[in-house]
Write a protein that holds these residues in place. Structure first.
Motif, PDB file in Angstrom:
ATOM      1  N   ASP A 108       0.871  -1.171   0.000  1.00 41.13           N
ATOM      2  CA  ASP A 108       0.000   0.000   0.000  1.00 41.13           C
ATOM      3  C   ASP A 108       0.910   1.223   0.000  1.00 41.13           C
ATOM      4  OD1 ASP A 108      -1.878   1.966   0.296  1.00 41.13           O
ATOM      5  OD2 ASP A 108      -2.365   1.482   2.378  1.00 41.13           O
ATOM      6  N   GLU A 109       1.218   1.733  -1.209  1.00 41.82           N
ATOM      7  CA  GLU A 109       2.167   2.824  -1.388  1.00 41.82           C
ATOM      8  C   GLU A 109       3.524   2.425  -0.816  1.00 41.82           C
ATOM      9  OE1 GLU A 109      -0.081   6.099   0.233  1.00 41.82           O
ATOM     10  OE2 GLU A 109      -0.968   6.504  -1.707  1.00 41.82           O
ATOM     11  N   LEU A 110       3.944   3.026   0.294  1.00 39.04           N
ATOM     12  CA  LEU A 110       5.253   2.670   0.866  1.00 39.04           C
ATOM     13  C   LEU A 110       5.117   1.776   2.094  1.00 39.04           C
ATOM     14  CD1 LEU A 110       7.196   6.051   0.487  1.00 39.04           C
ATOM     15  CD2 LEU A 110       7.224   4.056  -0.999  1.00 39.04           C
ATOM     16  N   ASN A 111       3.960   1.185   2.292  1.00 41.53           N
ATOM     17  CA  ASN A 111       3.745   0.232   3.381  1.00 41.53           C
ATOM     18  C   ASN A 111       3.595  -1.155   2.769  1.00 41.53           C
ATOM     19  OD1 ASN A 111       3.658   2.350   5.237  1.00 41.53           O
ATOM     20  ND2 ASN A 111       1.463   2.625   4.954  1.00 41.53           N
ATOM     21  N   GLU A 112       4.263  -2.136   3.349  1.00 46.30           N
ATOM     22  CA  GLU A 112       4.188  -3.492   2.814  1.00 46.30           C
ATOM     23  C   GLU A 112       3.783  -4.473   3.908  1.00 46.30           C
ATOM     24  OE1 GLU A 112       7.254  -4.721   0.216  1.00 46.30           O
ATOM     25  OE2 GLU A 112       7.001  -2.936  -1.016  1.00 46.30           O
ATOM     26  N   LYS A 113       3.061  -5.494   3.491  1.00 44.85           N
ATOM     27  CA  LYS A 113       2.567  -6.505   4.421  1.00 44.85           C
ATOM     28  C   LYS A 113       3.223  -7.842   4.091  1.00 44.85           C
ATOM     29  CE  LYS A 113      -1.880  -8.328   6.134  1.00 44.85           C
ATOM     30  NZ  LYS A 113      -3.354  -8.254   5.956  1.00 44.85           N
ATOM     31  N   LEU A 114       3.827  -8.452   5.108  1.00 40.06           N
ATOM     32  CA  LEU A 114       4.507  -9.732   4.958  1.00 40.06           C
ATOM     33  C   LEU A 114       3.920 -10.723   5.957  1.00 40.06           C
ATOM     34  CD1 LEU A 114       8.123  -8.226   4.941  1.00 40.06           C
ATOM     35  CD2 LEU A 114       6.792  -8.820   2.930  1.00 40.06           C
ATOM     36  N   TYR A 115       4.229 -11.992   5.772  1.00 37.48           N
ATOM     37  CA  TYR A 115       3.669 -13.014   6.654  1.00 37.48           C
ATOM     38  C   TYR A 115       4.685 -14.120   6.897  1.00 37.48           C
ATOM     39  CZ  TYR A 115       0.621 -16.795   8.283  1.00 37.48           C
ATOM     40  OH  TYR A 115       0.052 -17.810   9.010  1.00 37.48           O
ATOM     41  N   SER A 116       4.742 -14.609   8.141  1.00 41.12           N
ATOM     42  CA  SER A 116       5.603 -15.733   8.471  1.00 41.12           C
ATOM     43  C   SER A 116       5.107 -16.443   9.722  1.00 41.12           C
ATOM     44  CB  SER A 116       7.053 -15.266   8.693  1.00 41.12           C
ATOM     45  OG  SER A 116       7.876 -16.353   9.083  1.00 41.12           O
ATOM     46  N   ASN A 117       4.904 -17.726   9.624  1.00 38.10           N
ATOM     47  CA  ASN A 117       4.612 -18.581  10.775  1.00 38.10           C
ATOM     48  C   ASN A 117       3.493 -18.050  11.661  1.00 38.10           C
ATOM     49  OD1 ASN A 117       5.087 -20.947  12.226  1.00 38.10           O
ATOM     50  ND2 ASN A 117       6.533 -19.950  13.618  1.00 38.10           N
TER      51      ASN A 117
ATOM     52  N   TYR B 106       3.746  -9.170   9.354  1.00 38.48           N
ATOM     53  CA  TYR B 106       4.747  -8.128   9.546  1.00 38.48           C
ATOM     54  C   TYR B 106       4.297  -6.920   8.729  1.00 38.48           C
ATOM     55  CZ  TYR B 106       8.094 -11.920  10.794  1.00 38.48           C
ATOM     56  OH  TYR B 106       8.741 -13.002  11.350  1.00 38.48           O
ATOM     57  N   TYR B 107       4.353  -5.721   9.323  1.00 37.53           N
ATOM     58  CA  TYR B 107       4.012  -4.497   8.613  1.00 37.53           C
ATOM     59  C   TYR B 107       5.278  -3.667   8.452  1.00 37.53           C
ATOM     60  CZ  TYR B 107      -0.692  -6.065   9.535  1.00 37.53           C
ATOM     61  OH  TYR B 107      -1.838  -6.828   9.580  1.00 37.53           O
TER      62      TYR B 107
ATOM     63  N   ARG C  47      10.839   0.528   9.112  1.00 39.47           N
ATOM     64  CA  ARG C  47      10.375  -0.026  10.377  1.00 39.47           C
ATOM     65  C   ARG C  47       9.466  -1.224  10.143  1.00 39.47           C
ATOM     66  NH1 ARG C  47       7.214   3.777  12.081  1.00 39.47           N
ATOM     67  NH2 ARG C  47       5.205   2.789  12.379  1.00 39.47           N
ATOM     68  N   ILE C  48       9.606  -2.230  10.979  1.00 40.00           N
ATOM     69  CA  ILE C  48       8.712  -3.381  10.962  1.00 40.00           C
ATOM     70  C   ILE C  48       7.996  -3.443  12.297  1.00 40.00           C
ATOM     71  CG2 ILE C  48       8.604  -5.909  11.049  1.00 40.00           C
ATOM     72  CD1 ILE C  48      10.753  -5.982   8.912  1.00 40.00           C
ATOM     73  N   GLU C  49       6.677  -3.646  12.233  1.00 38.89           N
ATOM     74  CA  GLU C  49       5.890  -3.843  13.448  1.00 38.89           C
ATOM     75  C   GLU C  49       5.126  -5.154  13.332  1.00 38.89           C
ATOM     76  OE1 GLU C  49       3.780  -0.682  15.341  1.00 38.89           O
ATOM     77  OE2 GLU C  49       4.733   0.829  14.081  1.00 38.89           O
ATOM     78  N   ALA C  50       4.929  -5.804  14.465  1.00 37.69           N
ATOM     79  CA  ALA C  50       4.184  -7.063  14.494  1.00 37.69           C
ATOM     80  C   ALA C  50       3.648  -7.288  15.899  1.00 37.69           C
ATOM     81  CB  ALA C  50       5.082  -8.227  14.080  1.00 37.69           C
ATOM     82  N   ILE C  51       2.595  -8.064  15.996  1.00 37.43           N
ATOM     83  CA  ILE C  51       2.086  -8.523  17.282  1.00 37.43           C
ATOM     84  C   ILE C  51       2.127 -10.050  17.254  1.00 37.43           C
ATOM     85  CG2 ILE C  51       0.049  -8.746  18.747  1.00 37.43           C
ATOM     86  CD1 ILE C  51      -0.653  -5.898  18.092  1.00 37.43           C
ATOM     87  N   ALA C  52       2.773 -10.644  18.266  1.00 34.40           N
ATOM     88  CA  ALA C  52       2.980 -12.088  18.245  1.00 34.40           C
ATOM     89  C   ALA C  52       3.150 -12.626  19.657  1.00 34.40           C
ATOM     90  CB  ALA C  52       4.214 -12.408  17.412  1.00 34.40           C
TER      91      ALA C  52
END
Length: 202
Positions: free
Chosen positions: A63-72, A76-77, A134-139
């Motif tokens: 989303d423009e300069l924000n990217e969404k990733l996924y692992s396990n 990850y934002y 920056r990467i943010e996540a809740i886990a």
């Protein structure tokens, strides 16, 4: 067979490839080992930047300069701060003694920090800023070190294309977006991320 093994040995020797085992039991050790190693790999290209997505992490969306990733099981934002890169802004961060984990990072001219807070019974909000991204996540707690490991690889390999970013700025691409992407003026930056998680992930 012997000839093939000899060729493989020469290729590995010539390219300087080495296998590095990382002790992932310590966040300090993870960031020391990964960030101190020069890594020019990349396998994902964004608008004005590129970076490496490590094995086990999947790119989901941009989303423009924000990217969404996924692992396990964890999203990850990734926020790429091209404006702070262009203006060479410094990281303004003081370690937080009230956080579960808080550390300011300085490495070979690059700055950043990691701050982790407990936000639920077994939920932790991880914010990792480094190299104008920056990467943010809740886990859950058991995933923290793995997230730090993956984030270290991603953030340390972010490389900007100055000419493209300058062109984007000249075309007013960032008009009315500077507040959204300028993530380095304060550490109180989690509201957008938490609202996004609450609104779209639950």
């Amino acid at each position: 067979m012997k000839k093939i093994l000899t060729i493989l040995f020469l290729v590995v020797f010539a390219t300087g490839c080495t296998i590095v085992r990382i002790d992932t039991s310590s966040i300090d050790n993870i960031i020391h080992v990964v960030l101190s190693k020069e890594n020019t790999l990349y396998n994902h290209i964004g608008r004005g930047y590129r970076y490496y997505v490590p094995r086990g992490v999947t790119y989901i969306d941009t989303d423009e300069l924000n990217e969404k990733l996924y692992s396990n099981g964890t999203y990850y934002y990734l926020y790429v701060d091209a404006i702070s890169y262009y203006h060479e802004k410094k990281v303004n961060y003081k370690e937080n003694k009230d956080a579960y984990y808080s550390k300011k990072i300085k490495n070979k001219g690059k700055e950043g920090y990691i701050e982790i807070h407990k936000v639920g019974k077994d939920s932790y909000h991880i914010s990792f800023t480094y190299n104008y991204a920056r990467i943010e996540a809740i886990a859950p707690k058991r995933e923290i070190n793995n997230i730090i490991l993956n984030s270290s690889y991603i953030l340390s390999t972010v490389k900007f294309n100055y000419k493209i970013i300058k062109l984007m700025l000249n075309k007013d691409y960032f008009t009315n977006k500077e507040e959204k992407y300028d993530t380095f003026t304060t550490k109180e930056q989690s509201n957008y991320f938490l609202e996004y998680v609450d609104g779209k992930e639950k």
